[in-house]
Design a protein around this motif. Structure first.
Motif, PDB file in Angstrom:
ATOM      1  N   ASP A 195       0.872  -1.032  -0.003  1.00 45.23           N
ATOM      2  CA  ASP A 195       0.012   0.039   0.052  1.00 45.23           C
ATOM      3  C   ASP A 195       0.857   1.217  -0.153  1.00 45.23           C
ATOM      4  O   ASP A 195       0.386   2.154  -0.841  1.00 45.23           O
ATOM      5  CB  ASP A 195      -0.905   0.029   1.167  1.00 45.23           C
ATOM      6  CG  ASP A 195      -1.956  -0.978   1.075  1.00 45.23           C
ATOM      7  OD1 ASP A 195      -2.089  -1.546   0.100  1.00 45.23           O
ATOM      8  OD2 ASP A 195      -2.680  -1.361   2.226  1.00 45.23           O
ATOM      9  N   GLN A 196       1.899   1.260   0.810  1.00 41.14           N
ATOM     10  CA  GLN A 196       2.840   2.354   0.653  1.00 41.14           C
ATOM     11  C   GLN A 196       3.437   2.642  -0.599  1.00 41.14           C
ATOM     12  O   GLN A 196       3.501   3.604  -0.983  1.00 41.14           O
ATOM     13  CB  GLN A 196       3.924   2.030   1.636  1.00 41.14           C
ATOM     14  CG  GLN A 196       3.377   2.168   3.257  1.00 41.14           C
ATOM     15  CD  GLN A 196       4.450   1.788   4.191  1.00 41.14           C
ATOM     16  OE1 GLN A 196       5.646   1.582   4.038  1.00 41.14           O
ATOM     17  NE2 GLN A 196       4.242   1.567   5.435  1.00 41.14           N
ATOM     18  N   TYR A 197       3.860   1.470  -1.039  1.00 40.50           N
ATOM     19  CA  TYR A 197       4.345   1.511  -2.396  1.00 40.50           C
ATOM     20  C   TYR A 197       3.403   2.034  -3.368  1.00 40.50           C
ATOM     21  O   TYR A 197       3.839   2.977  -4.263  1.00 40.50           O
ATOM     22  CB  TYR A 197       5.058   0.119  -3.055  1.00 40.50           C
ATOM     23  CG  TYR A 197       5.339   0.190  -4.466  1.00 40.50           C
ATOM     24  CD1 TYR A 197       6.697   0.699  -4.792  1.00 40.50           C
ATOM     25  CD2 TYR A 197       4.503  -0.249  -5.491  1.00 40.50           C
ATOM     26  CE1 TYR A 197       7.109   0.559  -6.070  1.00 40.50           C
ATOM     27  CE2 TYR A 197       4.941  -0.258  -6.783  1.00 40.50           C
ATOM     28  CZ  TYR A 197       6.265   0.248  -7.177  1.00 40.50           C
ATOM     29  OH  TYR A 197       6.743   0.152  -8.370  1.00 40.50           O
ATOM     30  N   ILE A 198       2.280   1.676  -3.399  1.00 43.45           N
ATOM     31  CA  ILE A 198       1.146   2.289  -4.350  1.00 43.45           C
ATOM     32  C   ILE A 198       0.913   3.774  -4.339  1.00 43.45           C
ATOM     33  O   ILE A 198       0.874   4.332  -5.176  1.00 43.45           O
ATOM     34  CB  ILE A 198      -0.081   1.366  -4.274  1.00 43.45           C
ATOM     35  CG1 ILE A 198       0.059   0.033  -4.898  1.00 43.45           C
ATOM     36  CG2 ILE A 198      -1.330   1.873  -5.021  1.00 43.45           C
ATOM     37  CD1 ILE A 198      -0.999  -1.007  -4.447  1.00 43.45           C
ATOM     38  N   ILE A 199       1.041   4.161  -3.102  1.00 37.01           N
ATOM     39  CA  ILE A 199       0.806   5.604  -2.570  1.00 37.01           C
ATOM     40  C   ILE A 199       1.849   6.370  -3.067  1.00 37.01           C
ATOM     41  O   ILE A 199       1.488   7.343  -3.843  1.00 37.01           O
ATOM     42  CB  ILE A 199       0.555   5.829  -1.048  1.00 37.01           C
ATOM     43  CG1 ILE A 199      -0.807   5.067  -0.656  1.00 37.01           C
ATOM     44  CG2 ILE A 199       0.520   7.167  -0.845  1.00 37.01           C
ATOM     45  CD1 ILE A 199      -1.118   5.250   0.844  1.00 37.01           C
ATOM     46  N   GLU A 200       2.932   5.952  -3.191  1.00 34.00           N
ATOM     47  CA  GLU A 200       4.491   6.809  -3.758  1.00 34.00           C
ATOM     48  C   GLU A 200       4.194   6.557  -5.114  1.00 34.00           C
ATOM     49  O   GLU A 200       4.569   7.508  -5.649  1.00 34.00           O
ATOM     50  CB  GLU A 200       5.634   6.110  -2.920  1.00 34.00           C
ATOM     51  CG  GLU A 200       5.842   6.372  -1.473  1.00 34.00           C
ATOM     52  CD  GLU A 200       5.799   7.787  -1.116  1.00 34.00           C
ATOM     53  OE1 GLU A 200       6.681   8.428  -1.764  1.00 34.00           O
ATOM     54  OE2 GLU A 200       5.017   8.326  -0.228  1.00 34.00           O
ATOM     55  N   ARG A 201       3.773   5.711  -5.590  1.00 31.63           N
ATOM     56  CA  ARG A 201       3.592   5.258  -7.185  1.00 31.63           C
ATOM     57  C   ARG A 201       2.599   6.507  -7.815  1.00 31.63           C
ATOM     58  O   ARG A 201       2.992   7.115  -8.841  1.00 31.63           O
ATOM     59  CB  ARG A 201       3.247   4.063  -7.593  1.00 31.63           C
ATOM     60  CG  ARG A 201       3.294   3.768  -8.993  1.00 31.63           C
ATOM     61  CD  ARG A 201       4.403   3.097  -9.305  1.00 31.63           C
ATOM     62  NE  ARG A 201       4.234   2.766 -10.864  1.00 31.63           N
ATOM     63  CZ  ARG A 201       5.369   2.729 -11.668  1.00 31.63           C
ATOM     64  NH1 ARG A 201       6.365   3.117 -11.179  1.00 31.63           N
ATOM     65  NH2 ARG A 201       5.056   2.473 -13.003  1.00 31.63           N
ATOM     66  N   ILE A 202       1.557   6.557  -6.965  1.00 30.04           N
ATOM     67  CA  ILE A 202       0.539   7.443  -7.445  1.00 30.04           C
ATOM     68  C   ILE A 202       0.873   9.007  -7.255  1.00 30.04           C
ATOM     69  O   ILE A 202       0.670   9.764  -8.141  1.00 30.04           O
ATOM     70  CB  ILE A 202      -0.845   7.320  -6.425  1.00 30.04           C
ATOM     71  CG1 ILE A 202      -1.489   5.820  -6.858  1.00 30.04           C
ATOM     72  CG2 ILE A 202      -1.846   8.541  -6.646  1.00 30.04           C
ATOM     73  CD1 ILE A 202      -2.733   5.647  -6.171  1.00 30.04           C
ATOM     74  N   LYS A 203       1.616   9.276  -6.080  1.00 32.81           N
ATOM     75  CA  LYS A 203       2.143  10.439  -6.106  1.00 32.81           C
ATOM     76  C   LYS A 203       3.169  10.963  -6.896  1.00 32.81           C
ATOM     77  O   LYS A 203       3.757  11.935  -7.039  1.00 32.81           O
ATOM     78  CB  LYS A 203       2.886  10.609  -4.547  1.00 32.81           C
ATOM     79  CG  LYS A 203       1.923  10.771  -3.441  1.00 32.81           C
ATOM     80  CD  LYS A 203       2.696  10.874  -2.267  1.00 32.81           C
ATOM     81  CE  LYS A 203       1.727  10.754  -1.007  1.00 32.81           C
ATOM     82  NZ  LYS A 203       2.419  10.985   0.194  1.00 32.81           N
ATOM     83  N   GLY A 204       3.943   9.905  -7.764  1.00 34.25           N
ATOM     84  CA  GLY A 204       5.170  10.048  -8.855  1.00 34.25           C
ATOM     85  C   GLY A 204       6.258   9.877  -8.273  1.00 34.25           C
ATOM     86  O   GLY A 204       7.215  10.459  -8.811  1.00 34.25           O
ATOM     87  N   ASN A 205       6.421   9.344  -6.825  1.00 34.63           N
ATOM     88  CA  ASN A 205       7.713   9.367  -6.201  1.00 34.63           C
ATOM     89  C   ASN A 205       8.457   8.223  -6.704  1.00 34.63           C
ATOM     90  O   ASN A 205       9.786   8.031  -6.259  1.00 34.63           O
ATOM     91  CB  ASN A 205       7.387   9.494  -4.605  1.00 34.63           C
ATOM     92  CG  ASN A 205       7.100  10.676  -4.482  1.00 34.63           C
ATOM     93  OD1 ASN A 205       7.070  11.981  -5.040  1.00 34.63           O
ATOM     94  ND2 ASN A 205       6.223  10.916  -3.249  1.00 34.63           N
TER      95      ASN A 205
END
Length: 73
Positions: A62-72
């Motif tokens: 979930d943390q990875y997906i959130i960072e992916r969505i943010k473009g990080n």
């Protein structure tokens, strides 16, 4: 039991990223560094594919997906 030193792995990834983006290197060198990073990513993805769920662990995916969505990532 083998407990690998993850700091060494992180340093190697840093080195590959640095050399890939180094303006003093040619495209041949940069593309080889990028290929090596993709090889590492593929290995990590395969290792995590069937990883068991442990009680009390953080929601890493979930943390990875959130960072992916943010473009990080």
């Amino acid at each position: 039991m083998i407990i690998p030193d993850s700091e060494k792995v992180l340093h190697i990834i840093w080195e590959l990223e640095h050399e890939m983006n180094n303006p003093r290197n040619d495209g041949w060198t940069g593309s080889d560094m990028k290929r090596r990073l993709w090889d590492i990513k593929m290995r990590v993805d395969k290792a995590l594919k069937n990883a068991p769920q442990y009680a009390g662990e953080e929601a890493y995916e979930d943390q990875y997906i959130i960072e992916r969505i943010k473009g990080n990532v």
